[in-house]
Design an enzyme around this catalytic site. Structure first.
Site, PDB file in Angstrom:
ATOM      1  N   ASP A 114     -11.736  -6.518  -3.191  1.00 35.43           N
ATOM      2  CA  ASP A 114     -12.554  -7.742  -3.106  1.00 35.43           C
ATOM      3  C   ASP A 114     -13.932  -7.360  -2.560  1.00 35.43           C
ATOM      4  O   ASP A 114     -14.171  -6.207  -2.204  1.00 35.43           O
ATOM      5  CB  ASP A 114     -11.887  -8.772  -2.190  1.00 35.43           C
ATOM      6  CG  ASP A 114     -11.680  -8.236  -0.779  1.00 35.43           C
ATOM      7  OD1 ASP A 114     -10.592  -7.685  -0.522  1.00 35.43           O
ATOM      8  OD2 ASP A 114     -12.611  -8.318   0.038  1.00 35.43           O
ATOM      9  N   GLU A 138       0.811  -1.221   0.000  1.00 33.11           N
ATOM     10  CA  GLU A 138       0.000   0.000   0.000  1.00 33.11           C
ATOM     11  C   GLU A 138       0.846   1.272   0.000  1.00 33.11           C
ATOM     12  O   GLU A 138       0.391   2.308  -0.495  1.00 33.11           O
ATOM     13  CB  GLU A 138      -0.968  -0.021   1.196  1.00 33.11           C
ATOM     14  CG  GLU A 138      -2.050  -1.098   1.029  1.00 33.11           C
ATOM     15  CD  GLU A 138      -2.911  -1.315   2.249  1.00 33.11           C
ATOM     16  OE1 GLU A 138      -4.096  -1.648   2.091  1.00 33.11           O
ATOM     17  OE2 GLU A 138      -2.425  -1.174   3.400  1.00 33.11           O
ATOM     18  N   GLY A 182     -12.437  -4.225   1.377  1.00 32.67           N
ATOM     19  CA  GLY A 182     -13.478  -5.102   0.874  1.00 32.67           C
ATOM     20  C   GLY A 182     -14.754  -4.294   0.681  1.00 32.67           C
ATOM     21  O   GLY A 182     -15.106  -3.468   1.519  1.00 32.67           O
TER      22      GLY A 182
HETATM   23  C1  3QA Z   1      -5.914  -7.796   4.999  1.00 32.35           C
HETATM   24  C2  3QA Z   1      -5.380  -6.401   4.771  1.00 32.35           C
HETATM   25  C3  3QA Z   1      -5.618  -5.581   5.983  1.00 32.35           C
HETATM   26  O1  3QA Z   1      -4.611  -4.618   6.148  1.00 32.35           O
HETATM   27  C4  3QA Z   1      -6.950  -4.935   5.707  1.00 32.35           C
HETATM   28  C5  3QA Z   1      -6.131  -5.693   3.674  1.00 32.35           C
HETATM   29  C6  3QA Z   1      -9.269  -5.687   1.920  1.00 32.35           C
HETATM   30  N1  3QA Z   1     -10.231  -6.656   1.887  1.00 32.35           N
HETATM   31  C7  3QA Z   1     -10.607  -6.911   3.158  1.00 32.35           C
HETATM   32  C8  3QA Z   1     -11.557  -7.814   3.722  1.00 32.35           C
HETATM   33  N2  3QA Z   1     -11.690  -7.838   5.058  1.00 32.35           N
HETATM   34  C9  3QA Z   1     -10.942  -7.018   5.835  1.00 32.35           C
HETATM   35  N3  3QA Z   1     -10.028  -6.143   5.356  1.00 32.35           N
HETATM   36  C10 3QA Z   1      -9.861  -6.091   4.013  1.00 32.35           C
HETATM   37  N4  3QA Z   1      -6.856  -4.629   4.305  1.00 32.35           N
HETATM   38  C11 3QA Z   1      -5.146  -8.780   4.240  1.00 32.35           C
HETATM   39  S1  3QA Z   1      -4.771 -10.167   5.163  1.00 32.35           S
HETATM   40  C12 3QA Z   1      -3.796 -11.055   4.059  1.00 32.35           C
HETATM   41  C13 3QA Z   1      -2.363 -10.769   4.211  1.00 32.35           C
HETATM   42  O2  3QA Z   1      -1.648 -11.561   3.335  1.00 32.35           O
HETATM   43  C14 3QA Z   1      -8.111  -4.223   3.676  1.00 32.35           C
HETATM   44  C15 3QA Z   1      -9.033  -5.323   3.208  1.00 32.35           C
HETATM   45  N5  3QA Z   1     -12.295  -8.612   2.954  1.00 32.35           N
HETATM   46  C16 3QA Z   1      -0.339 -11.733   3.735  1.00 32.35           C
HETATM   47  C17 3QA Z   1       0.224 -12.917   3.028  1.00 32.35           C
HETATM   48  O3  3QA Z   1      -0.021 -14.060   3.771  1.00 32.35           O
END
Ligand code: 3QA
Length: 231
Positions: free
Chosen positions: A196, A12, A78
């Protein structure tokens, strides 16, 4: 003036660091902070790591340790509102913690005594955001963002958050940053690009669109900085 620009994940803030070009890296409280001068104005950039606790620490550090007097957050989210598609931008008007729950005592979700369910974002920065959107010919939505320590990938949980907070998008850092900035009297602006739809496909969509959506958000935030610096 000293502007904090923060995200949660390295993806980000990477496009922001790229836009700044030259910066000085400072390690503090278990994180890296990047100091730069952009068009004559001091900026501090950092990614906090994921979630409310880390984002609280970073926002507080940027204000109390680095002396930032306004804060811009750039990242992905999301979508809840079906009008929001992958890559679309949303500006938070107010934010709530969807996982804060002392309802056993008759309080509403997101509320604790001496707090508030919603924290309002800075009206004047939102206006700047709308101005930037117009000048870019982009349609940017304004709406409620719900925050919690949970990656939501479940229609039922998403619908509950939608119904309880009237939220348009959800993520994991906005409301905690809002609480910090509000308490310390620092105007803040939270921008997110959709990665997403917080449904059963969310993790796949997130992996596919994190990078491109993060760039969408970061480019807009840099235009915001241009506008603020020019004011
Ligand atoms: C989560 C990130 C966190 O900083 C919140 C992305 C996008 N879609 C979401 C959803 N629910 C909650 N938050 C979000 N951000 C990513 S966890 C995966 C990490 O991967 C916003 C967000 N549906 C690391 C590799 O293993």
């Amino acid at each position: 003036m000293k502007i904090a620009i923060m995200g949660a994940m390295s993806e980000e803030v990477a496009p922001i660091l790229e836009a700044l070009g030259n910066y000085n890296t400072v390690e503090y409280a278990g994180n890296k902070y990047y100091e730069a001068t952009y068009k004559g104005v001091d900026v501090v950039v950092a990614y906090s790591k994921i979630g409310k606790v880390f984002s609280t620490l970073t926002a507080t550090t940027m204000i109390e340790h680095f002396g930032c007097d306004r804060l811009l957050f750039s990242g992905v989210a999301g979508a809840i509102n079906p009008e929001l598609k992958v890559g679309d931008l949303i500006i938070a008007t107010k934010l709530a913690q969807h996982d804060l729950d002392i309802t056993a005592f008759g309080h509403p979700h997101g509320y604790v005594p001496e707090g508030a369910v919603f924290v309002d974002a800075d009206r004047s920065l939102i206006e700047t955001g709308k101005k930037v959107a117009t000048s870019l010919g982009k349609s940017v939505k304004e709406g409620v963002i719900a925050t919690g320590d949970q990656f939501v990938a479940d229609e039922e949980r998403k619908n509950w958050i939608a119904a309880t907070f009237n939220a348009d998008a959800l993520e994991m850092e906005g409301a905690s940053v809002a609480v910090v900035c509000n308490a310390l009297g620092v105007p803040f602006f939270i921008l997110r690009a959709i990665s997403d739809a917080a449904d059963m496909d969310a993790s796949f969509s997130f992996d596919a669109f994190l990078e491109t959506s993060a760039i969408e958000s970061a480019q807009f935030v840099m235009q915001m900085v241009d506008e603020i610096v020019g004011q």
